[in-house]
Motif scaffolding. Structure first.
Motif, PDB file in Angstrom:
ATOM      1  N   ASP A 238       0.798  -1.122   0.189  1.00  0.00           N
ATOM      2  CA  ASP A 238      -0.091  -0.057   0.076  1.00  0.00           C
ATOM      3  C   ASP A 238       0.860   1.330  -0.015  1.00  0.00           C
ATOM      4  OD1 ASP A 238      -2.378  -1.505   0.184  1.00  0.00           O
ATOM      5  OD2 ASP A 238      -2.404  -1.705   2.295  1.00  0.00           O
ATOM      6  N   GLU A 239       2.202   1.109   0.092  1.00  0.00           N
ATOM      7  CA  GLU A 239       2.851   2.401   0.612  1.00  0.00           C
ATOM      8  C   GLU A 239       3.915   2.507  -0.692  1.00  0.00           C
ATOM      9  OE1 GLU A 239       4.591   1.899   4.229  1.00  0.00           O
ATOM     10  OE2 GLU A 239       2.687   2.329   5.280  1.00  0.00           O
ATOM     11  N   HIS A 240       4.051   1.783  -1.563  1.00  0.00           N
ATOM     12  CA  HIS A 240       5.408   1.789  -2.422  1.00  0.00           C
ATOM     13  C   HIS A 240       4.839   1.856  -4.124  1.00  0.00           C
ATOM     14  CE1 HIS A 240       7.299   0.522   1.124  1.00  0.00           C
ATOM     15  NE2 HIS A 240       8.431   1.201   0.939  1.00  0.00           N
ATOM     16  N   LEU A 241       5.400   2.717  -5.014  1.00  0.00           N
ATOM     17  CA  LEU A 241       5.122   2.856  -6.256  1.00  0.00           C
ATOM     18  C   LEU A 241       6.554   2.513  -6.781  1.00  0.00           C
ATOM     19  CD1 LEU A 241       3.445   2.934  -8.836  1.00  0.00           C
ATOM     20  CD2 LEU A 241       3.832   5.422  -8.733  1.00  0.00           C
ATOM     21  N   PHE A 242       6.616   1.143  -7.603  1.00  0.00           N
ATOM     22  CA  PHE A 242       8.005   1.003  -8.449  1.00  0.00           C
ATOM     23  C   PHE A 242       7.735   1.368 -10.025  1.00  0.00           C
ATOM     24  CE2 PHE A 242      10.723  -2.132 -10.644  1.00  0.00           C
ATOM     25  CZ  PHE A 242      11.809  -1.767 -10.112  1.00  0.00           C
ATOM     26  N   ILE A 243       8.749   2.189 -10.460  1.00  0.00           N
ATOM     27  CA  ILE A 243       8.530   2.733 -11.667  1.00  0.00           C
ATOM     28  C   ILE A 243       9.914   2.299 -12.535  1.00  0.00           C
ATOM     29  CG2 ILE A 243       8.710   4.639 -13.385  1.00  0.00           C
ATOM     30  CD1 ILE A 243       7.801   5.240  -9.658  1.00  0.00           C
TER      31      ILE A 243
ATOM     32  N   THR B 242      13.902  13.030  -9.846  1.00  0.00           N
ATOM     33  CA  THR B 242      14.206  14.358  -9.676  1.00  0.00           C
ATOM     34  C   THR B 242      12.885  15.182  -9.536  1.00  0.00           C
ATOM     35  OG1 THR B 242      16.569  14.268 -10.264  1.00  0.00           O
ATOM     36  CG2 THR B 242      15.683  16.287 -10.085  1.00  0.00           C
ATOM     37  N   ALA B 243      12.168  15.083 -10.743  1.00  0.00           N
ATOM     38  CA  ALA B 243      10.825  15.882 -10.953  1.00  0.00           C
ATOM     39  C   ALA B 243      10.017  15.601  -9.925  1.00  0.00           C
ATOM     40  CB  ALA B 243      10.489  15.598 -12.187  1.00  0.00           C
ATOM     41  N   VAL B 244       9.785  13.980  -9.258  1.00  0.00           N
ATOM     42  CA  VAL B 244       8.887  13.751  -8.376  1.00  0.00           C
ATOM     43  C   VAL B 244       9.207  14.544  -7.119  1.00  0.00           C
ATOM     44  CG1 VAL B 244       8.367  11.898  -6.577  1.00  0.00           C
ATOM     45  CG2 VAL B 244       8.358  11.499  -9.205  1.00  0.00           C
ATOM     46  N   ARG B 245      10.610  14.695  -6.800  1.00  0.00           N
ATOM     47  CA  ARG B 245      11.069  15.293  -5.582  1.00  0.00           C
ATOM     48  C   ARG B 245      10.670  16.805  -5.507  1.00  0.00           C
ATOM     49  NH1 ARG B 245      15.800  13.533  -6.068  1.00  0.00           N
ATOM     50  NH2 ARG B 245      15.611  11.872  -4.352  1.00  0.00           N
TER      51      ARG B 245
ATOM     52  N   VAL C 196       4.346  11.963  -0.413  1.00  0.00           N
ATOM     53  CA  VAL C 196       5.630  11.324  -0.542  1.00  0.00           C
ATOM     54  C   VAL C 196       6.619  11.323   0.416  1.00  0.00           C
ATOM     55  CG1 VAL C 196       7.384  11.437  -1.988  1.00  0.00           C
ATOM     56  CG2 VAL C 196       5.525  11.632  -3.220  1.00  0.00           C
ATOM     57  N   THR C 197       7.225  10.226   0.881  1.00  0.00           N
ATOM     58  CA  THR C 197       8.148  10.217   2.168  1.00  0.00           C
ATOM     59  C   THR C 197       9.371   9.811   1.761  1.00  0.00           C
ATOM     60  OG1 THR C 197       7.566   7.863   2.752  1.00  0.00           O
ATOM     61  CG2 THR C 197       6.114   9.807   3.735  1.00  0.00           C
ATOM     62  N   GLU C 198       9.685   9.242   0.714  1.00  0.00           N
ATOM     63  CA  GLU C 198      10.843   8.727   0.367  1.00  0.00           C
ATOM     64  C   GLU C 198      11.031   8.487  -1.228  1.00  0.00           C
ATOM     65  OE1 GLU C 198      14.526   5.638   1.897  1.00  0.00           O
ATOM     66  OE2 GLU C 198      12.505   5.819   2.885  1.00  0.00           O
TER      67      GLU C 198
ATOM     68  N   ALA D  56      17.883   1.837 -13.795  1.00  0.00           N
ATOM     69  CA  ALA D  56      16.918   2.166 -14.569  1.00  0.00           C
ATOM     70  C   ALA D  56      15.542   2.374 -14.219  1.00  0.00           C
ATOM     71  CB  ALA D  56      17.407   1.134 -16.016  1.00  0.00           C
ATOM     72  N   SER D  57      15.579   2.547 -13.028  1.00  0.00           N
ATOM     73  CA  SER D  57      14.288   2.438 -12.297  1.00  0.00           C
ATOM     74  C   SER D  57      14.348   3.360 -10.870  1.00  0.00           C
ATOM     75  CB  SER D  57      13.896   0.942 -11.854  1.00  0.00           C
ATOM     76  OG  SER D  57      14.844   0.521 -10.891  1.00  0.00           O
ATOM     77  N   PHE D  58      13.079   3.440 -10.258  1.00  0.00           N
ATOM     78  CA  PHE D  58      13.176   4.084  -8.887  1.00  0.00           C
ATOM     79  C   PHE D  58      11.533   3.817  -8.298  1.00  0.00           C
ATOM     80  CE2 PHE D  58      10.921   7.279 -11.744  1.00  0.00           C
ATOM     81  CZ  PHE D  58       9.978   7.792 -10.815  1.00  0.00           C
ATOM     82  N   GLN D  59      11.873   3.731  -6.925  1.00  0.00           N
ATOM     83  CA  GLN D  59      10.710   3.488  -6.094  1.00  0.00           C
ATOM     84  C   GLN D  59      10.357   4.747  -5.211  1.00  0.00           C
ATOM     85  OE1 GLN D  59       9.915  -0.706  -4.607  1.00  0.00           O
ATOM     86  NE2 GLN D  59      10.669   0.433  -2.524  1.00  0.00           N
ATOM     87  N   VAL D  60       8.993   4.978  -5.227  1.00  0.00           N
ATOM     88  CA  VAL D  60       8.470   5.972  -4.378  1.00  0.00           C
ATOM     89  C   VAL D  60       7.810   5.561  -3.094  1.00  0.00           C
ATOM     90  CG1 VAL D  60       7.101   8.071  -4.379  1.00  0.00           C
ATOM     91  CG2 VAL D  60       8.101   7.527  -6.457  1.00  0.00           C
ATOM     92  N   LYS D  61       8.030   5.870  -1.986  1.00  0.00           N
ATOM     93  CA  LYS D  61       7.307   5.634  -0.672  1.00  0.00           C
ATOM     94  C   LYS D  61       6.161   6.648  -0.507  1.00  0.00           C
ATOM     95  CE  LYS D  61       7.759   3.836   3.973  1.00  0.00           C
ATOM     96  NZ  LYS D  61       8.747   3.561   4.943  1.00  0.00           N
ATOM     97  N   PHE D  62       5.170   6.242  -0.132  1.00  0.00           N
ATOM     98  CA  PHE D  62       4.180   7.400   0.157  1.00  0.00           C
ATOM     99  C   PHE D  62       3.247   7.066   1.273  1.00  0.00           C
ATOM    100  CE2 PHE D  62       2.513   4.704  -3.376  1.00  0.00           C
ATOM    101  CZ  PHE D  62       1.170   4.319  -2.940  1.00  0.00           C
ATOM    102  N   ASN D  63       2.609   7.952   1.938  1.00  0.00           N
ATOM    103  CA  ASN D  63       1.521   7.433   3.021  1.00  0.00           C
ATOM    104  C   ASN D  63       0.377   7.517   2.555  1.00  0.00           C
ATOM    105  OD1 ASN D  63      -0.254   7.646   5.043  1.00  0.00           O
ATOM    106  ND2 ASN D  63       1.018   9.184   6.265  1.00  0.00           N
ATOM    107  N   PRO D  64      -0.318   6.336   2.362  1.00  0.00           N
ATOM    108  CA  PRO D  64      -1.799   6.050   1.711  1.00  0.00           C
ATOM    109  C   PRO D  64      -2.829   6.798   2.502  1.00  0.00           C
ATOM    110  CG  PRO D  64      -1.108   4.036   2.834  1.00  0.00           C
ATOM    111  CD  PRO D  64       0.263   4.989   3.016  1.00  0.00           C
TER     112      PRO D  64
END
Length: 291
Positions: A10-15, A34-37, A44-46, A52-60
């Motif tokens: 529930d807390e991570h989006l992998f791109i 960089t643009a997400v930041r 978004v918490t982290e 060639a990818s990144f992961q976004v952690k967020f508070n649902p």
């Protein structure tokens, strides 16, 4: 190609920007991360970038997963238009190839290797089409490397060789990982080079060792007093072969606070690089020694 999106709980989006490593995929993932930041999306918490990818952690509780995906998809459209230019730095890293410490270690673990009768350098040279270890070593330090990710263990850089794909060094990892790898080993697995920032287990082929610390949690190393991790994504590395005497001198200089790695600020333009890879690399390397 469009990025691939998936949720991790529930807390991570992998791109995933590509299923294979390339500088184009790295630039896209870096641009998006960089643009997400910079967008400061609420919740978004982290943000954790990779090769060639990144992961976004967020508070649902603040932003729903589907809404998080919509926000990042919109950023992807803009990232596709971004200029592939990066202000970064090039650094020279001394390497003592075929050193006694990694040699002793690799011989202890030969039963875990594809070719137990030889060494890691023997194997890497043969499968990459070089007739001698010396020629392979020249190819390893003859072109710069791009730091595409820092992590896995603290301060460890993943490095991508800046040559045409058909010239890139590729070597599989050990059949079974070792339980020991000397600190500051220069290794290689798949298409990625690395430097082991700490002593520990590992499966990458071992080519040599550097006297230059790249991680110092005590921050007592002269050039690591501001931040304990040396590398950052986008750094360009030029390996410099050294002998035992130069290695011992560098170790002493590090211990006495006299060692200072050559570093120059540069602007890397992916389009110009692709027009003339060898010429662009020569120009980059020239900045290291320009006065």
């Amino acid at each position: 190609m469009p990025a691939r999106y998936s949720f991790g709980g529930d807390e991570h989006l992998f791109i995933e920007c590509s299923d294979e490593m390339s500088l184009e995929a790295f630039f896209k993932s870096l641009s998006m991360a960089t643009a997400v930041r910079e967008s400061q999306i609420k919740g978004v918490t982290e943000i954790c970038p990779a090769n060639a990818s990144f992961q976004v952690k967020f508070n649902p509780d603040i932003i729903k997963p589907d809404d998080m995906m919509k926000e990042v998809r919109a950023i992807e459209v803009d990232a596709e238009k971004a200029e592939p230019v990066l202000k970064t730095r090039i650094v020279e890293i001394p390497v003592f190839y075929n050193d006694p410490w990694t040699h002793e270690t690799l011989m202890r673990f030969r039963e875990r290797h594809q070719e137990p009768e030889g060494t890691d350098l023997d194997y890497a040279a043969r499968i990459n089409g070089y007739d001698a270890v010396g020629s392979f070593i020249e190819a390893h330090h003859g072109s710069p490397w791009f730091v595409s990710m820092v992590g896995f263990v603290a301060g460890l850089p993943f490095m991508y060789q800046m040559v045409e794909r058909e010239r890139q060094i590729e070597v599989p990892k050990y059949l079974r990982p070792r339980t020991d790898t000397p600190r500051l080993t220069v290794g290689h697995g798949g298409c990625f080079g690395c430097i082991y920032s700490v002593r520990g287990a590992g499966g990458y082929q071992m080519f040599g060792i550097t006297p230059m610390p790249i991680f110092d949690s005590s921050q007592t190393t002269s050039y690591l007093r501001d931040f304990m991790v040396f590398f950052r994504p986008g750094d360009i590395v030029k390996f410099k072969p050294i002998d035992r005497a130069a290695y011992d001198q560098a170790v002493e200089d590090v211990d006495r606070g006299r060692f200072s790695p050559p570093i120059r600020e540069v602007t890397f333009d992916l389009r110009e690089f692709q027009k003339d890879i060898d010429g662009y690399n020569t120009k980059l390397e020239g900045t290291l020694y320009a006065h």
